[in-house]
Design an enzyme around this catalytic site. Sequence first.
Site, PDB file in Angstrom:
ATOM      1  N   GLY A   1       0.641  -1.071   0.056  1.00 31.57           N
ATOM      2  CA  GLY A   1      -0.273  -0.141   0.119  1.00 31.57           C
ATOM      3  C   GLY A   1       0.495   1.618  -0.165  1.00 31.57           C
ATOM      4  O   GLY A   1       1.921   1.247   0.645  1.00 31.57           O
TER       5      GLY A   1
ATOM      6  N   CYS B   1       4.946  -6.309   1.487  1.00 28.41           N
ATOM      7  CA  CYS B   1       5.160  -4.843   1.346  1.00 28.41           C
ATOM      8  C   CYS B   1       4.873  -4.681   2.890  1.00 28.41           C
ATOM      9  O   CYS B   1       4.982  -4.576   4.268  1.00 28.41           O
ATOM     10  CB  CYS B   1       5.478  -4.228  -0.040  1.00 28.41           C
ATOM     11  N   TYR B   2       3.805  -3.669   2.103  1.00 30.62           N
ATOM     12  CA  TYR B   2       2.910  -2.318   3.117  1.00 30.62           C
ATOM     13  C   TYR B   2       2.830  -3.650   4.602  1.00 30.62           C
ATOM     14  O   TYR B   2       2.321  -3.445   6.211  1.00 30.62           O
ATOM     15  CB  TYR B   2       2.365  -1.365   2.913  1.00 30.62           C
TER      16      TYR B   2
ATOM     17  N   HIS C   1       8.327  -8.323  -3.963  1.00 30.17           N
ATOM     18  CA  HIS C   1       6.563  -8.163  -4.115  1.00 30.17           C
ATOM     19  C   HIS C   1       7.083 -10.287  -4.884  1.00 30.17           C
ATOM     20  O   HIS C   1       7.316  -9.931  -6.251  1.00 30.17           O
ATOM     21  CB  HIS C   1       6.315  -7.472  -4.913  1.00 30.17           C
TER      22      HIS C   1
ATOM     23  N   GLU D   1       4.745 -11.246  -6.010  1.00 25.94           N
ATOM     24  CA  GLU D   1       3.122 -11.449  -7.476  1.00 25.94           C
ATOM     25  C   GLU D   1       3.362 -10.887  -8.518  1.00 25.94           C
ATOM     26  O   GLU D   1       3.024 -11.224  -9.985  1.00 25.94           O
ATOM     27  CB  GLU D   1       2.129 -10.688  -7.159  1.00 25.94           C
TER      28      GLU D   1
ATOM     29  N   ASP E   1     -17.695  -9.565 -22.224  1.00 23.40           N
ATOM     30  CA  ASP E   1     -18.429  -9.812 -21.818  1.00 23.40           C
ATOM     31  C   ASP E   1     -19.483  -9.983 -21.316  1.00 23.40           C
ATOM     32  O   ASP E   1     -20.164 -11.584 -21.183  1.00 23.40           O
ATOM     33  CB  ASP E   1     -18.934  -9.066 -20.091  1.00 23.40           C
TER      34      ASP E   1
ATOM     35  N   LYS F   1     -11.079 -10.649 -16.424  1.00 20.04           N
ATOM     36  CA  LYS F   1     -11.061 -10.970 -16.932  1.00 20.04           C
ATOM     37  C   LYS F   1     -10.168 -11.548 -18.147  1.00 20.04           C
ATOM     38  O   LYS F   1     -10.980 -12.555 -19.010  1.00 20.04           O
ATOM     39  CB  LYS F   1     -10.075  -9.567 -18.507  1.00 20.04           C
TER      40      LYS F   1
END
Length: 515
Positions: free
Chosen positions: A56, A83-84, A173, A175, A231, A371
Amino acid sequence: MKNKDKILILDFGSQYTQLIARRVREIGVFSVVEPSSLSVDKIIEMNPSGIILSGGPETVTISSSQKVDKSLLEANIPILGICYGMQTIANELSGSVVTSNVREFGHAKISCVNQSVLFNNISFDSNKLDVWMSHGDKVDLLPKNFEIIASSKDCQIAGFQNEKLNIFGLQFHPEVTHTDQGKKILKNFIFEVCKCRKNWSTSDIIDSMVNSVQDKVKDEKVLLGLSGGVDSSVVAMLLHKAIKNNLICIFVDHGLLRLGEVDEVMSTFEALDIDIRLVDASELFLSKLSGVTDPEQKRKIIGNTFIDVFEIEANKIKDVDWLAQGTIYPDVIESSSDDHNSSVIKSHHNVGGLPDRMNLKLLEPIRELFKDEVRKIGAELNTPEHILLRHPFPGPGLGIRIMGDINKERIDILQKADKIFIDELKANNLYDSLSQAFVVYLPVKSVGVVGDERRYEDVLALRAIETVDFMTANWAHLPYDFIGKVSNRIVNEISSISRVVYDCTGKPPATIEWE
Ligand code: XMP
């Protein structure tokens, strides 16, 4: 999905929060994102197998920032802070966090300091691993009974753990793809620490959605506004599989679609035996837009007129109980986000919900999907490829690609030019490598010369971008020869255009659309 194994991601505002959720799902386990302010009672009620605290932009060193609730750290649920997320764990458990002298941003190398389950099967190169850092603060004092698991040159406590409590923190990170083997680190947390079982494959998702729709809807009728975009098309395919002919689709032609799009969408869905009904409201839209030049006003008029038209058509159909919508997970996360300060740049949600007086129950079968997941399940449901791979097209359509006044003549010109650009992109195998490409009608005139004749005609801009999430974008470096060919075709084939320009602006500072 209440009883399934799942990882809860608490969002402290990181730009990577959605990425964490997607990674967990790619690994094969269901994930949900909730604001970091969610109460501990609610979290416990959700019964997550594990929790990831995101990064964050804030600093834990001031009292006003959002912190993790200390009682959550005592709730016996495995937790990974990134992280945060790591810093707030340290802060709550009597460690300490300081603003570092060196702001670490970008590639860094960590070394493994103590064995950790997070590093199982990770191959370090001479005890070094390439990771991605992005932080100004760092933990400088470990919480009691924690040990360091990783260090970097500028950050001694780049990872910590208390294996007994199943609480872990990583300053880098895992990710992002720049972190070598980051996905394996997340896998270790999900499978080894949280003991999750895989439950999130394309066929799992389809089965569970079809069952859930059948349970809810039974033999009642469902109405769907179908635009031909990815969608709503995938929703149509899914509902058709689940409830067959009890699905009725309405396709509103607002007159601002691409050339040939109405026929293409109608024939595609008719061929699939889906009940699709066309409403040609183009004249109504055009008359309402006459003389309107302000982009936000255009969006509002198009959105409201769409709702009016849809409601009139829906009322003509008897015995409908449900209204289906193609809401997807990023819409859900963004509308529940804690951040009330971000300014509205454009009001994108052109179909901002149909009026309550319609008295229909809302069905949003893909509201838990990202998506890329929508595309994957769409492929498995045999959605035609030309629908699945098409670039996004905004709800207000060409209405926000004609700068200034909208009229029939301009729409015709833009449709023709857009078709030339898109046809050429496809013919030159460039279409699929772009995220979005289109032509914009500019509100300026420019001098040209054809033969010996001087012309004073309109100008069009070509826009082509590459992006992953549409929040930021790069302008596409299309080959000069290609741009030249498109430009030539447009000015030769459309006599009222004297000049074509290419938009070489990224987002930021520009947005993708011009209005
Ligand atoms: P911007 O222009 O904000 O666009 O960078 C980001 C993405 O959103 C699409 N877009 C819209 N979609 N209604 C929509 O349904 C809108 O009013 C709208 N405005 C922009 C845009 O095409 C791009 O994909």
